[in-house]
Enzyme design. Structure first.
Site, PDB file in Angstrom:
ATOM      1  N   CYS A   8     -31.612 -37.284 -14.610  1.00 10.72           N
ATOM      2  CA  CYS A   8     -30.834 -38.512 -14.410  1.00 10.72           C
ATOM      3  C   CYS A   8     -30.873 -39.309 -15.709  1.00 10.72           C
ATOM      4  O   CYS A   8     -31.343 -38.821 -16.733  1.00 10.72           O
ATOM      5  CB  CYS A   8     -31.344 -39.318 -13.221  1.00 10.72           C
ATOM      6  SG  CYS A   8     -32.964 -40.109 -13.432  1.00 10.72           S
ATOM      7  N   ARG A  14     -34.098 -41.442  -9.742  1.00 13.40           N
ATOM      8  CA  ARG A  14     -33.516 -40.316  -9.009  1.00 13.40           C
ATOM      9  C   ARG A  14     -34.110 -38.960  -9.363  1.00 13.40           C
ATOM     10  O   ARG A  14     -34.434 -38.168  -8.469  1.00 13.40           O
ATOM     11  CB  ARG A  14     -31.998 -40.281  -9.213  1.00 13.40           C
ATOM     12  CG  ARG A  14     -31.295 -41.496  -8.633  1.00 13.40           C
ATOM     13  CD  ARG A  14     -29.850 -41.539  -9.037  1.00 13.40           C
ATOM     14  NE  ARG A  14     -29.748 -41.773 -10.485  1.00 13.40           N
ATOM     15  CZ  ARG A  14     -28.617 -41.715 -11.162  1.00 13.40           C
ATOM     16  NH1 ARG A  14     -27.480 -41.411 -10.549  1.00 13.40           N
ATOM     17  NH2 ARG A  14     -28.592 -41.950 -12.465  1.00 13.40           N
ATOM     18  N   ASP A 122     -27.394 -44.671  -8.265  1.00  9.91           N
ATOM     19  CA  ASP A 122     -28.593 -45.040  -9.004  1.00  9.91           C
ATOM     20  C   ASP A 122     -29.204 -46.296  -8.378  1.00  9.91           C
ATOM     21  O   ASP A 122     -28.624 -47.380  -8.465  1.00  9.91           O
ATOM     22  CB  ASP A 122     -28.234 -45.298 -10.472  1.00  9.91           C
ATOM     23  CG  ASP A 122     -29.452 -45.453 -11.354  1.00  9.91           C
ATOM     24  OD1 ASP A 122     -30.559 -45.717 -10.830  1.00  9.91           O
ATOM     25  OD2 ASP A 122     -29.288 -45.314 -12.581  1.00  9.91           O
TER      26      ASP A 122
END
Length: 148
Positions: A8, A14, A122
């Protein structure tokens, strides 16, 4: 040995969530010795920082420990060594293309395994770590099913 790298933007929300969820899943299936599972960032912004407290909280609620994890950036060596490089969103894909040029088929969005082309939101921006957990879990379950 199947090598999976979750990626990410910053490697604090994440991708570590995906790393530790998948590690937990393969361990529960008795497959931990058949996998190497790590995570990394496309940016340098969070290098050395621990997993975001929101991700830590969600993982702790599920009985998954992520202590000791520190953010790091993906390297050329990672790109060459991993069998699967799984991204959380299309911005990560764009950043990977900038970093490595034309990408191999081993680079995919995690939710592609769940037959979805949408991004995993996100939680750094949304604040909703539970929704991110559900998406990451869905992607990891579909990935593991395909690999088995």
């Amino acid at each position: 040995m199947i090598k999976v790298l979750m990626v990410c933007h910053g490697n604090i929300c994440r991708s570590p969530m995906a790393e530790f969820i998948l590690k937990d899943m393969v361990e529960k299936e008795g497959l931990a010795d058949k996998f190497i599972i790590k995570s990394a960032a496309t940016s340098r912004e969070e290098i050395g920082n621990p997993v975001h407290y929101g991700t830590q909280n969600v993982l702790n609620q599920m009985g998954i420990d992520c202590s000791g994890k520190r953010a790091r950036q993906i390297t050329q060596k990672d790109y060459e060594e991993y069998d699967y490089i799984l991204l959380m969103d299309k911005n990560n894909l764009r950043n990977m293309t900038r970093m490595f040029g034309t990408l191999d088929n081993k680079v995919k969005l995690l939710l592609e395994f769940a037959n979805s082309s949408r991004d995993i939101a996100d939680p750094w921006y949304t604040g909703n770590f539970d929704d991110t957990y559900e998406d990451v879990l869905c992607g990891c379950e579909a990935l593991l099913e395909e690999l088995m």
